[in-house]
Design an enzyme around this catalytic site. Structure first.
Site, PDB file in Angstrom:
ATOM      1  N   TYR A 284      40.464  39.774  40.207  1.00 22.63           N
ATOM      2  CA  TYR A 284      40.879  38.358  40.159  1.00 22.63           C
ATOM      3  C   TYR A 284      40.706  37.829  38.722  1.00 22.63           C
ATOM      4  O   TYR A 284      39.620  37.997  38.119  1.00 22.63           O
ATOM      5  CB  TYR A 284      39.999  37.602  41.146  1.00 22.63           C
ATOM      6  CG  TYR A 284      40.164  36.110  41.200  1.00 22.63           C
ATOM      7  CD1 TYR A 284      41.356  35.533  41.631  1.00 22.63           C
ATOM      8  CD2 TYR A 284      39.113  35.269  40.862  1.00 22.63           C
ATOM      9  CE1 TYR A 284      41.498  34.159  41.697  1.00 22.63           C
ATOM     10  CE2 TYR A 284      39.242  33.885  40.941  1.00 22.63           C
ATOM     11  CZ  TYR A 284      40.435  33.343  41.348  1.00 22.63           C
ATOM     12  OH  TYR A 284      40.564  31.985  41.423  1.00 22.63           O
TER      13      TYR A 284
ATOM     14  N   ARG B  87      18.247  22.462  48.910  1.00 19.00           N
ATOM     15  CA  ARG B  87      19.009  23.423  48.095  1.00 19.00           C
ATOM     16  C   ARG B  87      19.021  24.817  48.713  1.00 19.00           C
ATOM     17  O   ARG B  87      19.953  25.592  48.515  1.00 19.00           O
ATOM     18  CB  ARG B  87      18.422  23.480  46.676  1.00 19.00           C
ATOM     19  CG  ARG B  87      19.370  24.132  45.665  1.00 19.00           C
ATOM     20  CD  ARG B  87      18.832  24.056  44.249  1.00 19.00           C
ATOM     21  NE  ARG B  87      17.619  24.805  44.096  1.00 19.00           N
ATOM     22  CZ  ARG B  87      16.525  24.375  43.450  1.00 19.00           C
ATOM     23  NH1 ARG B  87      16.508  23.190  42.887  1.00 19.00           N
ATOM     24  NH2 ARG B  87      15.447  25.126  43.358  1.00 19.00           N
TER      25      ARG B  87
HETATM   26  C1  LIG Z   1      40.757  32.532  45.015  1.00 20.35           C
HETATM   27  C2  LIG Z   1      40.013  33.785  44.780  1.00 20.35           C
HETATM   28  C3  LIG Z   1      38.730  33.765  44.257  1.00 20.35           C
HETATM   29  C4  LIG Z   1      38.042  32.486  43.832  1.00 20.35           C
HETATM   30  O1  LIG Z   1      37.876  31.569  44.853  1.00 20.35           O
HETATM   31  P1  LIG Z   1      37.677  29.997  44.521  1.00 20.35           P
HETATM   32  O2  LIG Z   1      37.094  29.441  45.741  1.00 20.35           O
HETATM   33  O3  LIG Z   1      39.035  29.485  44.175  1.00 20.35           O
HETATM   34  O4  LIG Z   1      36.754  29.914  43.336  1.00 20.35           O
HETATM   35  C5  LIG Z   1      38.071  34.964  44.099  1.00 20.35           C
HETATM   36  N1  LIG Z   1      38.661  36.118  44.418  1.00 20.35           N
HETATM   37  C6  LIG Z   1      39.902  36.189  44.916  1.00 20.35           C
HETATM   38  C7  LIG Z   1      40.485  37.507  45.259  1.00 20.35           C
HETATM   39  C8  LIG Z   1      40.632  35.031  45.110  1.00 20.35           C
HETATM   40  O5  LIG Z   1      41.873  35.094  45.572  1.00 20.35           O
END
Ligand SMILES: *Cc1c(COP(=O)(O)O)cnc(C)c1O
Length: 393
Positions: free
Chosen positions: A108, A55
């Protein structure tokens, strides 16, 4: 080594440690055996290059973490099973009940949901600030402000934040600055040179680069490292060695892919701004964008991700537009080789913002030939608006 392209080819690689194999192999495992009681005790000490349990990572994990720490310019990096997990666990590592968190309004969306749904439930006070606030953020600092969470350019509307000014005010008040640095990647924004304490990447996007794995990273400076690490370990965060291998593979071509995404994104954005159906293009690398001066001052390049607004919310027009795009798939995520669009409409915001100038569509310029991308988008816009867009609006 100063040339970014060279760094990306070699970062995190030690072929001599793996029988000369040029790529760090995929190490799968949970149990790690110790030779003796003494070596078991030694394996728990700081400075052990490997871990004593799967882990905490395998040589594949270390290889990627070392590469990312070097490329972001931080002290240490940790991996997470998704970009969102990196955002949420970085936050959780720092905050306690009673703390105040300042979060940029163009964060986001799922990170916003986490802050609103989970942090609030845990007794953390979340306040959104305008991405254009700059040094004015000093007025929002409280005695219990623990974290300022930024994203620049922010999701969907791509305002650029004055991070050096925001970081200075945050540090003055004793807060940590966390940045979602996914748009620029470590290549085009150097977070630690602009005052950031923890830089987060949705490696799912440009780093993996092929839309075939989910992965996140959080990289900290010395000041934030022990707090970040303790938090992530307490939550049992880890990532699959197969996905880490794909991310290591993606890193090698990141500079060359990003140059093309940058070039195509700017050319496509520019050409779309000339279509009468498009009321606004949101891309900080365009000279007339409100964030252009800050982008030019602080960034070394641009990605292929931007937004446009079209001058109607009429679902028949929008349907014709999306259904007539041949090279742009309708879908979430970005950073792969393929071009994408996402229908957004109006992004969720808490702070006052500029007047809405139409229905927002997020665009990712992929690696297809730019002439084909421009031709495809303009053809779909022409069909959607029946070449008489002003009348349709
Ligand atoms: C896509 C994205 C995330 C999250 O990534 P995941 O791997 O889909 O969980 C976080 N921040 C930004 C700016 C993103 O575009």
């Amino acid at each position: 080594m100063h040339d970014a392209m060279t760094r990306y080819i070699h970062a995190g690689r030690t072929p001599q440690a793996f029988g000369g194999l040029v790529n760090t192999p995929i190490f799968r495992g949970s149990t790690v055996l110790a030779d003796s009681f003494a070596s078991w005790e030694a394996s728990k000490k700081n400075g052990n290059p490997y871990s004593n349990y799967g882990r905490f990572g395998t040589p594949t994990t270390r290889s990627f973490e070392q590469a990312m720490a070097e490329l972001e310019g931080g002290h240490g990096c940790l991996v997470f099973p998704s970009g969102l997990a990196a955002c949420t666990h970085a936050l959780l590592a720092f905050v306690s009940a009673g703390d105040h968190v300042l979060m940029t309004d163009n964060i986001y969306g799922p990170t916003r949901s986490f802050a609103s749904n989970v942090l609030s439930r845990l007794g953390v006070d979340v306040e959104y600030f305008s991405p254009l606030i700059g040094a004015g953020i000093a007025a929002l600092m409280r005695a219990n402000t623990r974290v300022v969470f930024a994203e620049s350019p922010g999701s969907l509307t791509f305002e650029v934040a004055d991070l050096p000014a925001i970081s200075a005010a945050a540090h003055e008040a004793g807060a940590f600055v966390l940045l979602d640095n996914t748009w620029a990647s470590p290549l085009y924004f150097k977070p630690f040179e602009h005052g950031v304490d923890v830089s987060i990447q949705a490696a799912t996007k440009y780093i993996v680069g092929h839309s075939d794995a989910l992965l996140g990273t959080a990289t900290a400076n010395r000041r934030a490292w022990e707090i970040l690490k303790a938090g992530a370990h307490d939550f049992g965060q880890t990532a699959s060695p197969d996905d880490l291998f794909l991310a290591l593979r993606g890193l090698r071509t990141l500079p060359i892919r990003l140059q093309q995404h940058w070039r195509s994104g700017v050319a496509l954005a520019q050409s779309l701004s000339e279509h009468p159906g498009v009321s606004q293009v949101l891309h900080p690398a365009l000279a007339n964008d409100p964030g252009h001066d800050l982008w030019k001052r602080d960034f070394l390049g641009a990605s292929g991700l931007f937004s446009i607004r079209v001058n109607t919310g009429d679902t028949a027009v929008l349907g014709r537009l999306f259904d007539n795009l041949k090279l742009f798939g309708i879908g979430l995520s970005w950073g792969g080789f393929e071009s994408l669009v996402v229908p957004v409409g109006q992004p969720v915001r808490s702070c006052a913002r500029q007047a809405d100038e139409g229905y927002l569509i997020r665009v990712h310029a992929g690696l297809e030939h730019i002439d084909d991308l421009i031709e495809d988008f303009h053809r779909a816009l022409d069909i959607a608006f029946g070449k008489c867009c002003v009348a349709v609006a």
